[in-house]
Design a protein around this motif. Structure first.
Motif, PDB file in Angstrom:
ATOM      1  N   ASP A  36     -12.746 -12.461  25.954  1.00 39.91           N
ATOM      2  CA  ASP A  36     -12.340 -11.204  26.585  1.00 39.91           C
ATOM      3  C   ASP A  36     -11.514 -10.330  25.665  1.00 39.91           C
ATOM      4  N   GLU A  37     -11.174 -10.814  24.486  1.00 39.66           N
ATOM      5  CA  GLU A  37     -10.346 -10.049  23.563  1.00 39.66           C
ATOM      6  C   GLU A  37     -11.206  -9.360  22.522  1.00 39.66           C
ATOM      7  N   THR A  38     -10.766  -8.182  22.106  1.00 38.94           N
ATOM      8  CA  THR A  38     -11.473  -7.442  21.064  1.00 38.94           C
ATOM      9  C   THR A  38     -10.475  -7.013  20.005  1.00 38.94           C
ATOM     10  N   VAL A  39     -10.928  -6.926  18.789  1.00 40.49           N
ATOM     11  CA  VAL A  39     -10.096  -6.449  17.696  1.00 40.49           C
ATOM     12  C   VAL A  39     -10.876  -5.398  16.929  1.00 40.49           C
ATOM     13  N   PRO A  40     -10.202  -4.414  16.353  1.00 44.03           N
ATOM     14  CA  PRO A  40     -10.920  -3.391  15.594  1.00 44.03           C
ATOM     15  C   PRO A  40     -11.445  -3.939  14.287  1.00 44.03           C
ATOM     16  N   ARG A  41     -12.597  -3.461  13.889  1.00 46.77           N
ATOM     17  CA  ARG A  41     -13.151  -3.836  12.585  1.00 46.77           C
ATOM     18  C   ARG A  41     -12.461  -2.997  11.518  1.00 46.77           C
ATOM     19  N   ARG A  42     -11.925  -3.663  10.501  1.00 50.43           N
ATOM     20  CA  ARG A  42     -11.178  -2.963   9.465  1.00 50.43           C
ATOM     21  C   ARG A  42     -11.895  -3.079   8.132  1.00 50.43           C
ATOM     22  N   SER A  43     -11.737  -2.055   7.315  1.00 46.29           N
ATOM     23  CA  SER A  43     -12.240  -2.097   5.945  1.00 46.29           C
ATOM     24  C   SER A  43     -11.141  -1.583   5.023  1.00 46.29           C
ATOM     25  N   VAL A  44     -11.162  -2.073   3.791  1.00 47.63           N
ATOM     26  CA  VAL A  44     -10.131  -1.723   2.817  1.00 47.63           C
ATOM     27  C   VAL A  44     -10.762  -0.898   1.704  1.00 47.63           C
TER      28      VAL A  44
ATOM     29  N   ALA B   1      -0.027  -5.484  -7.257  1.00 48.32           N
ATOM     30  CA  ALA B   1      -0.158  -4.942  -5.905  1.00 48.32           C
ATOM     31  C   ALA B   1      -1.359  -4.010  -5.862  1.00 48.32           C
ATOM     32  N   LEU B   2      -1.731  -3.628  -4.664  1.00 50.66           N
ATOM     33  CA  LEU B   2      -2.844  -2.707  -4.456  1.00 50.66           C
ATOM     34  C   LEU B   2      -2.351  -1.470  -3.742  1.00 50.66           C
ATOM     35  N   VAL B   3      -2.913  -0.342  -4.092  1.00 54.34           N
ATOM     36  CA  VAL B   3      -2.752   0.873  -3.301  1.00 54.34           C
ATOM     37  C   VAL B   3      -4.087   1.090  -2.602  1.00 54.34           C
ATOM     38  N   ALA B   4      -4.094   0.974  -1.295  1.00 54.89           N
ATOM     39  CA  ALA B   4      -5.360   0.966  -0.569  1.00 54.89           C
ATOM     40  C   ALA B   4      -5.226   1.714   0.742  1.00 54.89           C
ATOM     41  N   ASP B   5      -6.360   2.210   1.216  1.00 55.75           N
ATOM     42  CA  ASP B   5      -6.463   2.795   2.543  1.00 55.75           C
ATOM     43  C   ASP B   5      -7.057   1.747   3.474  1.00 55.75           C
TER      44      ASP B   5
ATOM     45  N   THR C 148       0.820  -1.207   0.000  1.00 56.10           N
ATOM     46  CA  THR C 148       0.000   0.000   0.000  1.00 56.10           C
ATOM     47  C   THR C 148       0.859   1.264   0.000  1.00 56.10           C
ATOM     48  N   ASP C 149       2.146   1.111  -0.223  1.00 55.65           N
ATOM     49  CA  ASP C 149       3.066   2.248  -0.174  1.00 55.65           C
ATOM     50  C   ASP C 149       3.117   2.922  -1.538  1.00 55.65           C
ATOM     51  N   VAL C 150       2.745   4.188  -1.598  1.00 56.45           N
ATOM     52  CA  VAL C 150       2.725   4.901  -2.875  1.00 56.45           C
ATOM     53  C   VAL C 150       4.119   5.273  -3.351  1.00 56.45           C
TER      54      VAL C 150
ATOM     55  N   ILE D 137      -9.815   0.390  -1.784  1.00 59.83           N
ATOM     56  CA  ILE D 137      -8.815   0.280  -2.853  1.00 59.83           C
ATOM     57  C   ILE D 137      -8.809   1.560  -3.676  1.00 59.83           C
ATOM     58  N   GLN D 138      -7.638   2.162  -3.800  1.00 63.64           N
ATOM     59  CA  GLN D 138      -7.481   3.381  -4.578  1.00 63.64           C
ATOM     60  C   GLN D 138      -7.029   3.095  -6.013  1.00 63.64           C
ATOM     61  N   ALA D 139      -6.140   2.150  -6.172  1.00 60.14           N
ATOM     62  CA  ALA D 139      -5.595   1.856  -7.503  1.00 60.14           C
ATOM     63  C   ALA D 139      -4.966   0.475  -7.492  1.00 60.14           C
ATOM     64  N   TYR D 140      -4.781  -0.057  -8.696  1.00 58.08           N
ATOM     65  CA  TYR D 140      -4.068  -1.307  -8.880  1.00 58.08           C
ATOM     66  C   TYR D 140      -2.700  -1.008  -9.489  1.00 58.08           C
ATOM     67  N   LEU D 141      -1.698  -1.757  -9.066  1.00 59.80           N
ATOM     68  CA  LEU D 141      -0.385  -1.683  -9.699  1.00 59.80           C
ATOM     69  C   LEU D 141      -0.230  -2.910 -10.585  1.00 59.80           C
ATOM     70  N   LEU D 142       0.049  -2.665 -11.867  1.00 60.31           N
ATOM     71  CA  LEU D 142       0.093  -3.734 -12.862  1.00 60.31           C
ATOM     72  C   LEU D 142       1.465  -3.765 -13.524  1.00 60.31           C
ATOM     73  N   ALA D 143       2.103  -4.934 -13.515  1.00 67.86           N
ATOM     74  CA  ALA D 143       3.356  -5.121 -14.255  1.00 67.86           C
ATOM     75  C   ALA D 143       2.993  -5.577 -15.664  1.00 67.86           C
ATOM     76  N   LEU D 144       3.183  -4.688 -16.637  1.00 67.45           N
ATOM     77  CA  LEU D 144       2.686  -4.937 -17.996  1.00 67.45           C
ATOM     78  C   LEU D 144       3.792  -4.836 -19.031  1.00 67.45           C
ATOM     79  N   ASP D 145       3.560  -5.520 -20.139  1.00 66.50           N
ATOM     80  CA  ASP D 145       4.360  -5.259 -21.322  1.00 66.50           C
ATOM     81  C   ASP D 145       4.135  -3.792 -21.722  1.00 66.50           C
ATOM     82  N   PRO D 146       5.177  -3.060 -22.099  1.00 65.77           N
ATOM     83  CA  PRO D 146       5.003  -1.636 -22.413  1.00 65.77           C
ATOM     84  C   PRO D 146       3.924  -1.356 -23.455  1.00 65.77           C
ATOM     85  N   GLN D 147       3.772  -2.233 -24.474  1.00 66.30           N
ATOM     86  CA  GLN D 147       2.746  -2.008 -25.480  1.00 66.30           C
ATOM     87  C   GLN D 147       1.348  -2.144 -24.876  1.00 66.30           C
ATOM     88  N   ASP D 148       1.153  -3.131 -23.996  1.00 70.84           N
ATOM     89  CA  ASP D 148      -0.141  -3.281 -23.321  1.00 70.84           C
ATOM     90  C   ASP D 148      -0.434  -2.061 -22.446  1.00 70.84           C
TER      91      ASP D 148
END
Length: 276
Positions: A208-216, A189-193, A114-116, A218-229
């Protein structure tokens, strides 16, 4: 030789042997008493450090889950200069290298999907480029697509065509075309909040344990592509194409033979006379 002389000789020999044995015993006793006592070996306390290690063999590009890593106590002198100390610091990161079970994780081994700052570039071959593609379609807003999934890109584009009517006048008509612009694209990869809500839910591990509810988000997808594609996707995106991603089964390997859809295609398929 008389018997008395023979007995005397035997007694003399036995006496000499007894004297020799006595002398040997005295010498051994002297040696044992003169040797210094060995000093007791002092117990050295081993200082250990908690580190995170791979629980099994892992490979480059693996998205780490909680089952892939464990904590372990190791001697301080056996630790690298930098190391990961918490499982939470490794989970949801991507490996930059292959690792064997028991190997210590270091921050340099991990990439943040998720690191831009594009810390993901190491997963590409030299013949590919990394392209960020906006996640604006419905399947993306539902956060269904994950890293490593195989998707197809469907696009609808509009174009204006000049036609001449029955009166000889020039008219501008807008036509739409829906086509499969790209097939079998792997989500690198994903770029997400990662959004953590204030509401807490009970963990399955214990009442007795609690965990925070998380949601994702998605801002963008990172795609490894052939340059022509990558150029094709850029042209369609810059031309105002409306994209939708469709998710494939992970075992899908073939290319679909699809016919682009136009108004004329639907008219012929369904026997319609007029289409907008």
């Amino acid at each position: 030789m008389s018997s008395r002389l023979r007995i005397g000789i035997i007694v003399a020999v036995v006496g000499i042997l007894l004297i020799a044995l006595g002398a040997y015993a005295v010498v051994r006793l002297y040696q044992n008493t003169s040797e210094p006592e060995e000093a007791p070996v002092a117990e050295v306390e081993v200082v250990t450090q908690t580190v995170v290690v791979a629980s099994r063999d892992l490979f480059l590009g693996t998205l780490i889950t909680s089952g892939d890593v464990i904590t372990k106590e190791v001697p301080v002198e056996a630790t690298p200069r930098e190391f990961v100390v918490s499982v939470e610091d490794a989970v949801d990161k991507i490996l930059k290298v292959d690792m064997v079970g028991g190997e210590i994780l270091t921050p340099q081994n991990l990439a943040n999907p998720t690191d831009v700052t594009h810390d993901i570039a190491w997963v590409m071959s030299e013949t590919h480029v990394l392209m960020a593609f906006p996640a604006t379609d419905l399947i993306s807003r539902l956060s269904i697509v994950q890293r490593g999934d195989i998707v197809d890109f469907y696009a609808t584009i509009s174009s204006e065509i000049e036609t001449i009517n029955e009166n000889g006048e020039t008219e501008i008509q807008t036509t739409r075309l829906t086509l499969d612009s790209m097939q079998r694209v792997e989500i690198t990869a994903l770029v997400a909040d990662i959004i953590v809500n204030d509401e807490q839910v009970r963990a399955e591990a214990g009442e007795d344990e609690t965990v925070p509810r998380r949601s994702v988000n998605i801002q963008a997808y990172l795609l490894a592509l052939d340059p022509q594609d990558a150029l094709i996707l850029k042209f369609l995106k810059d031309s105002g194409a409306n994209f939708d991603l469709v998710l494939r089964a992970p075992t899908s390997t073939g290319q679909f033979n699809l016919t682009p859809v136009t108004a004329e295609y639907l008219q012929e398929l369904y026997g319609l006379e007029i289409l907008p």
